[in-house]
Design an enzyme around this catalytic site. Sequence first.
Site, PDB file in Angstrom:
ATOM      1  CG  HIS A   7      40.851  39.320  44.265  1.00 43.82           C
ATOM      2  ND1 HIS A   7      39.904  38.256  43.821  1.00 43.82           N
ATOM      3  CD2 HIS A   7      40.263  40.254  43.488  1.00 43.82           C
ATOM      4  CE1 HIS A   7      38.919  38.623  43.112  1.00 43.82           C
ATOM      5  NE2 HIS A   7      39.245  39.922  42.949  1.00 43.82           N
ATOM      6  CG  HIS A  79      36.572  44.443  43.324  1.00 45.73           C
ATOM      7  ND1 HIS A  79      37.033  44.863  42.148  1.00 45.73           N
ATOM      8  CD2 HIS A  79      36.763  42.828  43.352  1.00 45.73           C
ATOM      9  CE1 HIS A  79      37.516  43.811  41.593  1.00 45.73           C
ATOM     10  NE2 HIS A  79      37.339  42.520  42.360  1.00 45.73           N
ATOM     11  CD  GLU A 130      35.022  39.296  42.240  1.00 48.11           C
ATOM     12  OE1 GLU A 130      35.883  39.949  42.255  1.00 48.11           O
ATOM     13  OE2 GLU A 130      34.808  38.575  41.012  1.00 48.11           O
TER      14      GLU A 130
END
Lengths: 134, 134
Positions: A7, A79, A130
């Site tokens: 994502h 992010h 991430e």
Amino acid sequence: MIGRLNHVAIAVLDMDEALKVYRDTLGGIASEKVAQPDHGVSTVFIELPNTKIELLEPLGENSPISKFLERNTQGGIHHICYEVDDILAARDQLVANGARILGDGEPKIGAHGKPVLFLHPKDFLGTLTELEQA
Amino acid sequence: MIGRLNHVAIAVLDMDEALKVYRDTLGGIASEKVAQPDHGVSTVFIELPNTKIELLEPLGENSPISKFLERNTQGGIHHICYEVDDILAARDQLVANGARILGDGEPKIGAHGKPVLFLHPKDFLGTLTELEQA
């Protein structure tokens, strides 16, 4: 090491306004809004054919995205998240290469219920990155 | 309206350093570096299983990413790009909804050889958003 882009997360001041943009104007398919008190955010996912956009709204007094929104008063990309097959092996390899892991270096259970780590933006082109166990 | 996430673009100061991060450390599959003088950038694409990362390095004296890199001295996410089936229909619908298109509002041929438009970040959650004809 990195696999799918899981994502892209966009921090927003107000989820209703964000849904006007992503659902009503851009025609995205939006999930329900979910409060994630353990993470200090509420989330909505916009499902795209190949990945998803994670809309993040601050929740509570010490939200981890509050400072970002003070600097980015319109919101912004917070992010990106890549999937990895083995998050501990990925972490150990990154650390051996000199990269820094945020926090205590141990994976936490993320908003999708899977182990995640955050990598230091200074080691990854100014981009908070991430990793999520696939 | 929006379809696949075509790419996430990360502006970088130095492509060799960026390749150390994305190819050598993160293990991404990198394309050749291509100078795009019409766009004021050099590009490398990192191919992921479901989308790609576009690394952008300034090229020439008036690169459109220079100011961004003055503000973001480590680099950072510059824009995201969604595919649309019909870029003119998408544009007209967005304008009818009050959104602003950057430049003269006419699609240009982007780094992939397809018509693209950039949408005003202030109308899209502080996020520079590109649309590309699928």
